[in-house]
Write a protein that holds these residues in place. Structure first.
Motif, PDB file in Angstrom:
ATOM      1  N   ASP A  35      -1.820  -2.714   7.992  1.00  0.00           N
ATOM      2  CA  ASP A  35      -1.472  -4.135   8.717  1.00  0.00           C
ATOM      3  C   ASP A  35      -0.614  -3.556   9.856  1.00  0.00           C
ATOM      4  O   ASP A  35      -0.112  -2.344   9.852  1.00  0.00           O
ATOM      5  CB  ASP A  35      -0.525  -4.769   7.487  1.00  0.00           C
ATOM      6  CG  ASP A  35      -0.059  -6.201   8.228  1.00  0.00           C
ATOM      7  OD1 ASP A  35       0.776  -6.028   9.118  1.00  0.00           O
ATOM      8  OD2 ASP A  35      -0.596  -6.993   7.744  1.00  0.00           O
ATOM      9  N   VAL A  36      -0.783  -4.145  10.755  1.00  0.00           N
ATOM     10  CA  VAL A  36      -0.082  -3.970  11.972  1.00  0.00           C
ATOM     11  C   VAL A  36       1.433  -3.696  11.914  1.00  0.00           C
ATOM     12  O   VAL A  36       1.993  -2.971  12.576  1.00  0.00           O
ATOM     13  CB  VAL A  36      -0.409  -5.067  13.289  1.00  0.00           C
ATOM     14  CG1 VAL A  36       0.287  -6.413  12.985  1.00  0.00           C
ATOM     15  CG2 VAL A  36      -0.159  -4.413  14.407  1.00  0.00           C
ATOM     16  N   ALA A  37       1.992  -4.355  10.912  1.00  0.00           N
ATOM     17  CA  ALA A  37       3.227  -4.203  10.701  1.00  0.00           C
ATOM     18  C   ALA A  37       3.754  -2.926  10.347  1.00  0.00           C
ATOM     19  O   ALA A  37       4.884  -2.563  10.780  1.00  0.00           O
ATOM     20  CB  ALA A  37       3.952  -5.361   9.747  1.00  0.00           C
ATOM     21  N   ASP A  38       2.715  -2.109   9.804  1.00  0.00           N
ATOM     22  CA  ASP A  38       2.970  -0.937   9.036  1.00  0.00           C
ATOM     23  C   ASP A  38       2.361   0.199  10.099  1.00  0.00           C
ATOM     24  O   ASP A  38       2.319   1.312   9.782  1.00  0.00           O
ATOM     25  CB  ASP A  38       2.568  -0.663   7.903  1.00  0.00           C
ATOM     26  CG  ASP A  38       3.081  -1.839   6.811  1.00  0.00           C
ATOM     27  OD1 ASP A  38       4.415  -2.064   6.914  1.00  0.00           O
ATOM     28  OD2 ASP A  38       2.413  -2.419   5.940  1.00  0.00           O
ATOM     29  N   ALA A  39       1.779  -0.190  11.204  1.00  0.00           N
ATOM     30  CA  ALA A  39       1.196   0.866  11.966  1.00  0.00           C
ATOM     31  C   ALA A  39       2.027   1.514  12.842  1.00  0.00           C
ATOM     32  O   ALA A  39       2.783   1.091  13.381  1.00  0.00           O
ATOM     33  CB  ALA A  39       0.008  -0.042  12.902  1.00  0.00           C
ATOM     34  N   PRO A  40       1.660   2.728  13.347  1.00  0.00           N
ATOM     35  CA  PRO A  40       2.359   3.612  14.128  1.00  0.00           C
ATOM     36  C   PRO A  40       2.589   3.166  15.306  1.00  0.00           C
ATOM     37  O   PRO A  40       1.530   2.488  15.798  1.00  0.00           O
ATOM     38  CB  PRO A  40       1.832   5.069  14.038  1.00  0.00           C
ATOM     39  CG  PRO A  40       0.597   4.678  13.639  1.00  0.00           C
ATOM     40  CD  PRO A  40       0.694   3.378  12.813  1.00  0.00           C
ATOM     41  N   PRO A  41       3.248   3.370  16.357  1.00  0.00           N
ATOM     42  CA  PRO A  41       3.271   2.947  17.702  1.00  0.00           C
ATOM     43  C   PRO A  41       1.914   3.623  18.275  1.00  0.00           C
ATOM     44  O   PRO A  41       1.386   4.609  17.821  1.00  0.00           O
ATOM     45  CB  PRO A  41       4.164   3.501  18.223  1.00  0.00           C
ATOM     46  CG  PRO A  41       5.394   3.870  17.370  1.00  0.00           C
ATOM     47  CD  PRO A  41       4.649   4.029  15.982  1.00  0.00           C
ATOM     48  N   LEU A  42       1.282   2.947  19.369  1.00  0.00           N
ATOM     49  CA  LEU A  42      -0.002   3.357  19.826  1.00  0.00           C
ATOM     50  C   LEU A  42       0.076   4.818  20.170  1.00  0.00           C
ATOM     51  O   LEU A  42      -0.819   5.442  20.038  1.00  0.00           O
ATOM     52  CB  LEU A  42      -0.353   2.344  21.135  1.00  0.00           C
ATOM     53  CG  LEU A  42      -0.975   1.103  20.932  1.00  0.00           C
ATOM     54  CD1 LEU A  42      -1.229   0.444  22.068  1.00  0.00           C
ATOM     55  CD2 LEU A  42      -2.262   1.486  20.056  1.00  0.00           C
TER      56      LEU A  42
END
Length: 166
Positions: A35-42
Protein backbone atom coordinates in the motif's frame (compact mmCIF):
# COMPACT_ATOMS: atom_id res chain seq x y z
CA UNK A 1 14.46 -9.60 -11.26
CA UNK A 2 12.82 -7.68 -8.41
CA UNK A 3 9.48 -5.94 -8.85
CA UNK A 4 7.61 -3.64 -6.51
CA UNK A 5 3.88 -2.96 -6.86
CA UNK A 6 2.70 0.16 -5.01
CA UNK A 7 -1.00 0.97 -4.94
CA UNK A 8 -3.64 3.20 -3.37
CA UNK A 9 -7.05 1.63 -2.71
CA UNK A 10 -10.15 2.71 -0.82
CA UNK A 11 -12.76 0.07 -1.64
CA UNK A 12 -10.28 -2.76 -2.25
CA UNK A 13 -10.52 -2.89 -6.03
CA UNK A 14 -7.17 -1.28 -6.87
CA UNK A 15 -5.56 -3.51 -4.23
CA UNK A 16 -7.10 -6.62 -5.82
CA UNK A 17 -5.65 -5.56 -9.17
CA UNK A 18 -2.24 -4.99 -7.51
CA UNK A 19 -2.22 -8.53 -6.13
CA UNK A 20 -3.32 -9.95 -9.50
CA UNK A 21 -0.57 -8.02 -11.33
CA UNK A 22 1.93 -9.32 -8.76
CA UNK A 23 0.73 -12.87 -9.41
CA UNK A 24 1.56 -12.44 -13.10
CA UNK A 25 4.92 -10.86 -12.32
CA UNK A 26 5.81 -13.79 -10.05
CA UNK A 27 6.22 -15.96 -13.13
CA UNK A 28 9.61 -14.28 -13.57
CA UNK A 29 10.30 -11.95 -10.67
CA UNK A 30 10.46 -11.66 -6.91
CA UNK A 31 7.57 -9.34 -6.12
CA UNK A 32 6.59 -7.18 -3.17
CA UNK A 33 3.15 -5.53 -3.01
CA UNK A 34 2.74 -2.45 -0.79
CA UNK A 35 0.00 0.00 0.00
CA UNK A 36 1.33 3.48 -0.76
CA UNK A 37 1.23 4.29 2.97
CA UNK A 38 3.85 1.56 3.53
CA UNK A 39 5.96 2.24 0.42
CA UNK A 40 9.51 3.59 0.63
CA UNK A 41 10.15 7.09 -0.69
CA UNK A 42 10.64 7.14 -4.45
CA UNK A 43 14.36 7.71 -4.15
CA UNK A 44 14.70 4.55 -2.05
CA UNK A 45 12.82 2.13 -4.32
CA UNK A 46 14.98 -0.97 -4.69
CA UNK A 47 13.56 -2.86 -7.66
CA UNK A 48 14.13 -3.56 -11.33
CA UNK A 49 10.50 -2.67 -12.13
CA UNK A 50 8.01 -0.49 -10.28
CA UNK A 51 4.28 -0.86 -10.93
CA UNK A 52 2.04 1.93 -9.63
CA UNK A 53 -1.72 1.56 -9.26
CA UNK A 54 -4.26 4.24 -8.35
CA UNK A 55 -8.03 4.64 -8.37
CA UNK A 56 -9.43 7.36 -10.62
CA UNK A 57 -11.11 10.05 -8.52
CA UNK A 58 -12.81 13.02 -10.15
CA UNK A 59 -11.10 12.47 -13.51
CA UNK A 60 -7.59 11.97 -12.11
CA UNK A 61 -5.55 11.17 -9.03
CA UNK A 62 -7.21 11.27 -5.64
CA UNK A 63 -6.90 14.37 -3.50
CA UNK A 64 -7.28 14.66 0.28
CA UNK A 65 -10.96 15.63 -0.08
CA UNK A 66 -11.81 12.80 -2.49
CA UNK A 67 -9.95 10.30 -0.27
CA UNK A 68 -11.84 11.53 2.79
CA UNK A 69 -15.15 11.09 0.94
CA UNK A 70 -14.18 7.60 -0.26
CA UNK A 71 -13.10 6.58 3.23
CA UNK A 72 -16.39 7.82 4.70
CA UNK A 73 -18.37 5.85 2.11
CA UNK A 74 -16.27 2.78 2.91
CA UNK A 75 -17.02 3.22 6.62
CA UNK A 76 -13.38 3.94 7.44
CA UNK A 77 -13.14 6.50 10.22
CA UNK A 78 -9.38 7.01 10.12
CA UNK A 79 -7.89 10.27 8.96
CA UNK A 80 -7.14 10.05 5.21
CA UNK A 81 -3.57 9.01 4.49
CA UNK A 82 -1.43 10.40 1.71
CA UNK A 83 -2.07 8.84 -1.67
CA UNK A 84 -0.12 8.22 -4.87
CA UNK A 85 -0.28 11.96 -5.69
CA UNK A 86 1.65 12.91 -2.54
CA UNK A 87 4.00 9.93 -2.82
CA UNK A 88 5.02 11.06 -6.31
CA UNK A 89 5.64 14.59 -5.03
CA UNK A 90 8.18 13.39 -2.46
CA UNK A 91 11.75 14.31 -3.11
CA UNK A 92 13.94 11.65 -4.58
CA UNK A 93 15.16 10.65 -7.97
CA UNK A 94 13.65 7.56 -9.54
CA UNK A 95 15.45 5.77 -12.37
CA UNK A 96 13.62 2.44 -12.10
CA UNK A 97 11.42 1.55 -15.11
CA UNK A 98 7.74 2.03 -14.27
CA UNK A 99 4.40 0.66 -15.47
CA UNK A 100 1.14 2.28 -14.34
CA UNK A 101 -2.48 1.20 -14.05
CA UNK A 102 -5.68 2.61 -12.67
CA UNK A 103 -9.15 1.48 -11.78
CA UNK A 104 -12.07 3.50 -13.02
CA UNK A 105 -15.81 3.29 -13.36
CA UNK A 106 -16.87 0.87 -16.07
CA UNK A 107 -20.16 2.64 -16.75
CA UNK A 108 -18.74 6.10 -17.32
CA UNK A 109 -17.33 7.37 -20.57
CA UNK A 110 -15.61 10.29 -18.85
CA UNK A 111 -12.08 10.93 -20.10
CA UNK A 112 -10.23 11.14 -16.77
CA UNK A 113 -7.58 8.65 -15.72
CA UNK A 114 -5.40 8.40 -12.63
CA UNK A 115 -2.90 6.34 -14.63
CA UNK A 116 -2.44 9.03 -17.27
CA UNK A 117 -1.95 11.60 -14.49
CA UNK A 118 0.78 9.42 -12.94
CA UNK A 119 2.50 8.91 -16.31
CA UNK A 120 2.45 12.65 -16.95
CA UNK A 121 4.13 13.31 -13.57
CA UNK A 122 6.72 10.59 -14.15
CA UNK A 123 7.62 11.85 -17.60
CA UNK A 124 8.08 15.37 -16.22
CA UNK A 125 10.68 13.85 -13.90
CA UNK A 126 12.30 11.92 -16.80
CA UNK A 127 11.34 8.55 -15.27
CA UNK A 128 11.27 5.70 -17.83
CA UNK A 129 7.68 4.51 -18.37
CA UNK A 130 7.84 1.12 -20.12
CA UNK A 131 4.20 0.56 -21.09
CA UNK A 132 1.12 2.59 -21.94
CA UNK A 133 -1.14 3.15 -18.92
CA UNK A 134 -3.52 0.24 -18.32
CA UNK A 135 -7.10 0.66 -17.11
CA UNK A 136 -9.16 -1.85 -15.12
CA UNK A 137 -12.93 -1.49 -14.90
CA UNK A 138 -14.95 -1.22 -11.70
CA UNK A 139 -18.74 -1.24 -11.48
CA UNK A 140 -19.83 2.07 -9.99
CA UNK A 141 -17.41 4.04 -7.88
CA UNK A 142 -17.11 1.40 -5.18
CA UNK A 143 -16.92 -1.79 -7.21
CA UNK A 144 -16.73 -4.67 -7.53
CA UNK A 145 -14.23 -5.16 -10.34
CA UNK A 146 -15.84 -5.99 -13.66
CA UNK A 147 -15.83 -9.65 -14.66
CA UNK A 148 -12.48 -10.88 -15.92
CA UNK A 149 -10.45 -7.90 -14.72
CA UNK A 150 -8.38 -9.80 -12.16
CA UNK A 151 -7.44 -12.37 -14.79
CA UNK A 152 -6.59 -9.58 -17.24
CA UNK A 153 -4.43 -7.94 -14.56
CA UNK A 154 -2.53 -11.20 -14.00
CA UNK A 155 -1.88 -11.48 -17.73
CA UNK A 156 -0.76 -7.84 -17.88
CA UNK A 157 1.72 -8.60 -15.08
CA UNK A 158 3.17 -11.46 -17.16
CA UNK A 159 3.41 -9.19 -20.20
CA UNK A 160 5.33 -6.58 -18.22
CA UNK A 161 8.15 -9.07 -17.76
CA UNK A 162 8.92 -9.17 -21.49
CA UNK A 163 8.80 -5.44 -22.22
CA UNK A 164 12.02 -3.77 -23.33
CA UNK A 165 13.43 -1.73 -20.49
CA UNK A 166 11.58 -3.67 -17.82
Amino acid sequence: MKALVVYESHFGNTGRVARAVAEGLRSGADVEVLDVADAPPLGEVDADLLVIGAPTHVLGLSRPDSRREAMERAGDEEEPRPGIREWLEEAGELTVPVAVYDTRTHESKLPGSAARAVVRRLRQRKVPVVAPPEHFAVHGSEGPLADGEEERATEWGRELLILPGA
